[in-house]
Design a protein around this motif. Structure first.
Motif, PDB file in Angstrom:
ATOM      1  N   PRO A  89       0.832  -1.207   0.000  1.00 13.50           N
ATOM      2  CA  PRO A  89       0.000   0.000   0.000  1.00 13.50           C
ATOM      3  C   PRO A  89       0.863   1.253   0.000  1.00 13.50           C
ATOM      4  N   THR A  90       0.491   2.178  -0.856  1.00 16.25           N
ATOM      5  CA  THR A  90       1.234   3.425  -0.919  1.00 16.25           C
ATOM      6  C   THR A  90       0.813   4.337   0.219  1.00 16.25           C
ATOM      7  N   GLU A  91       1.716   5.141   0.662  1.00 14.60           N
ATOM      8  CA  GLU A  91       1.449   6.040   1.769  1.00 14.60           C
ATOM      9  C   GLU A  91       0.495   7.149   1.304  1.00 14.60           C
ATOM     10  N   VAL A  92      -0.539   7.388   2.087  1.00 19.63           N
ATOM     11  CA  VAL A  92      -1.507   8.418   1.762  1.00 19.63           C
ATOM     12  C   VAL A  92      -0.936   9.776   2.129  1.00 19.63           C
ATOM     13  N   THR A  93      -0.894  10.672   1.171  1.00 10.69           N
ATOM     14  CA  THR A  93      -0.332  11.994   1.407  1.00 10.69           C
ATOM     15  C   THR A  93      -1.331  12.871   2.153  1.00 10.69           C
ATOM     16  N   GLY A  94      -0.817  14.000   2.627  1.00 10.73           N
ATOM     17  CA  GLY A  94      -1.679  14.914   3.365  1.00 10.73           C
ATOM     18  C   GLY A  94      -2.797  15.470   2.526  1.00 10.73           C
ATOM     19  N   ILE A  95      -2.522  15.770   1.253  1.00  9.64           N
ATOM     20  CA  ILE A  95      -3.546  16.306   0.384  1.00  9.64           C
ATOM     21  C   ILE A  95      -4.635  15.283   0.107  1.00  9.64           C
ATOM     22  N   GLU A  96      -4.239  13.998   0.009  1.00 10.35           N
ATOM     23  CA  GLU A  96      -5.235  12.957  -0.204  1.00 10.35           C
ATOM     24  C   GLU A  96      -6.115  12.786   1.019  1.00 10.35           C
ATOM     25  N   ARG A  97      -5.512  12.867   2.203  1.00 15.09           N
ATOM     26  CA  ARG A  97      -6.314  12.781   3.427  1.00 15.09           C
ATOM     27  C   ARG A  97      -7.295  13.944   3.494  1.00 15.09           C
ATOM     28  N   LEU A  98      -6.841  15.135   3.092  1.00 15.08           N
ATOM     29  CA  LEU A  98      -7.735  16.293   3.087  1.00 15.08           C
ATOM     30  C   LEU A  98      -8.879  16.096   2.100  1.00 15.08           C
ATOM     31  N   ARG A  99      -8.565  15.588   0.910  1.00 11.91           N
ATOM     32  CA  ARG A  99      -9.608  15.364  -0.095  1.00 11.91           C
ATOM     33  C   ARG A  99     -10.616  14.317   0.382  1.00 11.91           C
ATOM     34  N   ASN A 100     -10.123  13.260   1.007  1.00  8.14           N
ATOM     35  CA  ASN A 100     -11.030  12.235   1.527  1.00  8.14           C
ATOM     36  C   ASN A 100     -11.929  12.803   2.616  1.00  8.14           C
ATOM     37  N   ARG A 101     -11.349  13.636   3.469  1.00 10.26           N
ATOM     38  CA  ARG A 101     -12.132  14.252   4.537  1.00 10.26           C
ATOM     39  C   ARG A 101     -13.210  15.178   3.964  1.00 10.26           C
ATOM     40  N   LEU A 102     -12.846  15.949   2.960  1.00 13.75           N
ATOM     41  CA  LEU A 102     -13.812  16.857   2.342  1.00 13.75           C
ATOM     42  C   LEU A 102     -14.912  16.085   1.616  1.00 13.75           C
ATOM     43  N   ARG A 103     -14.560  14.957   0.992  1.00  9.97           N
ATOM     44  CA  ARG A 103     -15.591  14.139   0.333  1.00  9.97           C
ATOM     45  C   ARG A 103     -16.616  13.647   1.347  1.00  9.97           C
ATOM     46  N   LEU A 104     -16.136  13.219   2.509  1.00  8.35           N
ATOM     47  CA  LEU A 104     -17.050  12.739   3.546  1.00  8.35           C
ATOM     48  C   LEU A 104     -17.947  13.862   4.050  1.00  8.35           C
ATOM     49  N   LEU A 105     -17.385  15.063   4.172  1.00 14.81           N
ATOM     50  CA  LEU A 105     -18.174  16.185   4.679  1.00 14.81           C
ATOM     51  C   LEU A 105     -19.185  16.679   3.655  1.00 14.81           C
ATOM     52  N   TYR A 106     -18.776  16.779   2.393  1.00 13.96           N
ATOM     53  CA  TYR A 106     -19.640  17.351   1.366  1.00 13.96           C
ATOM     54  C   TYR A 106     -20.649  16.345   0.799  1.00 13.96           C
ATOM     55  N   HIS A 107     -20.280  15.071   0.780  1.00  9.53           N
ATOM     56  CA  HIS A 107     -21.141  14.083   0.124  1.00  9.53           C
ATOM     57  C   HIS A 107     -21.593  12.956   1.055  1.00  9.53           C
ATOM     58  N   GLY A 108     -21.171  12.987   2.307  1.00 10.31           N
ATOM     59  CA  GLY A 108     -21.515  11.918   3.227  1.00 10.31           C
ATOM     60  C   GLY A 108     -22.911  12.061   3.802  1.00 10.31           C
ATOM     61  N   HIS A 109     -23.343  11.015   4.513  1.00  9.22           N
ATOM     62  CA  HIS A 109     -24.667  10.998   5.131  1.00  9.22           C
ATOM     63  C   HIS A 109     -24.576  10.751   6.639  1.00  9.22           C
ATOM     64  N   SER A 110     -23.387  10.825   7.196  1.00  5.05           N
ATOM     65  CA  SER A 110     -23.224  10.637   8.631  1.00  5.05           C
ATOM     66  C   SER A 110     -23.772  11.855   9.374  1.00  5.05           C
ATOM     67  N   PRO A 111     -24.052  11.731  10.670  1.00  4.54           N
ATOM     68  CA  PRO A 111     -24.549  12.891  11.433  1.00  4.54           C
ATOM     69  C   PRO A 111     -23.608  14.084  11.364  1.00  4.54           C
ATOM     70  N   GLY A 112     -22.290  13.832  11.442  1.00  7.88           N
ATOM     71  CA  GLY A 112     -21.329  14.926  11.354  1.00  7.88           C
ATOM     72  C   GLY A 112     -21.363  15.599   9.990  1.00  7.88           C
ATOM     73  N   ALA A 113     -21.484  14.802   8.915  1.00 11.52           N
ATOM     74  CA  ALA A 113     -21.552  15.371   7.568  1.00 11.52           C
ATOM     75  C   ALA A 113     -22.828  16.176   7.378  1.00 11.52           C
ATOM     76  N   LEU A 114     -23.949  15.679   7.902  1.00  9.38           N
ATOM     77  CA  LEU A 114     -25.206  16.414   7.778  1.00  9.38           C
ATOM     78  C   LEU A 114     -25.163  17.723   8.554  1.00  9.38           C
TER      79      LEU A 114
END
Length: 278
Positions: A20-45
């Motif tokens: 597995p390749t190491e996840v960079t900081g920018i990728e972690r940020l993008r993943n976090r933003l995807r969860l916030l903008y497109h997620g359905h969890s209570p925190g995302a809502l």
């Protein structure tokens, strides 16, 4: 012996590529933003609801802009809204799976035009009425519909969309009329006069106390009447049409069905529409 050596080197190479390749900081940020903008969890809502409230406040500022343009501190508020829009666009761009494809979307292009009017209010003052199109772009995003579905208003999406389209058109035409025709002695000396003319024209009431001069004025009135009537008819259809639920048929893709439908009326496929209480 040579064959074993070649096989061993091939296996080593394959094992290294499978690591597995190491996840960079920018990728972690993008993943976090995807969860916030497109997620359905209570925190995302909660995040999406907060962004929606900020967007509503920005829309209120856009509507009141003609009345606040000469107020002290207006330019500071204008640039503050521009910074918020830049942050939102940057975050949504990072959250997009394909940023270039996202950048070509009509809603994003409209937001970029709105941003330009905010960053250059003196040069692009005549295009400030386009800012209200932010209401249309908001209606095309999930930020408006996810909170509505959470609180049980998801079934009214079509009606809300029709209202949004009508309001957007009213305020765009009002802004255009105020920008182009407002002058002393023209009958349109303020924003309220432009709004009054627009509503009277769109509803085909036509009191005649305010008329737009020249060929451009006549063309503006014609467009307002034709498009306005179409939007009113669309709104009436959305309100009085029998209620249907949004449930795509797995067989033919028909989107809307009666709430108690057992089979798709287009292809007869067996449906399993969730109950409202589920």
């Amino acid at each position: 012996m040579l064959v074993q050596h070649i096989l061993r080197r091939y296996e080593d190479r394959m094992s290294k590529s499978a690591e597995p390749t190491e996840v960079t900081g920018i990728e972690r940020l993008r993943n976090r933003l995807r969860l916030l903008y497109h997620g359905h969890s209570p925190g995302a809502l909660r995040f999406q609801t907060a962004v929606l409230l900020v967007d509503i406040a920005i829309l209120a500022f856009f509507i009141a802009t003609p009345l606040l343009r000469d107020a002290p501190g207006f330019i500071l508020i204008d640039y503050a809204v521009a910074l918020l829009l830049i942050a939102d666009l940057a975050a949504r761009g990072l959250a997009a799976t394909d940023p270039l494809r996202w950048l070509r979307q009509p809603t994003v292009i409209v937001d970029l035009v709105i941003l330009a009017t905010l960053l250059a209010p003196a040069w692009l003052a005549n295009f400030g009425f386009l800012r209200i199109l932010r209401l249309w772009t908001l209606s095309k995003s999930g930020f408006l519909w996810r909170p509505l579905r959470k609180y049980g208003f998801g079934d009214y999406q079509e009606q809300v969309q029709a209202v949004v389209n009508l309001l957007t058109f009213l305020f765009v035409v009002t802004g255009f009329v105020y920008t182009v025709f407002a002058r002393t002695g023209s009958g349109i000396e303020g924003y309220v006069d432009a709004l009054y003319f627009t509503v009277a024209t769109v509803t085909t009431t036509g009191f005649g106390d305010i008329t737009l001069p020249g060929t451009l004025g006549k063309l503006t009135s014609i467009v307002a009447m034709i498009v306005g009537i179409s939007l009113f008819v669309r709104l009436a259809q959305a309100i009085f049409r029998p209620h249907k639920v949004l449930f795509p048929c797995p067989q033919c893709g028909l989107q809307r069905h009666e709430p108690d439908a057992v089979h798709c009326k287009a292809c007869g496929h067996l449906l399993n529409i969730p109950d409202e209480g589920d």
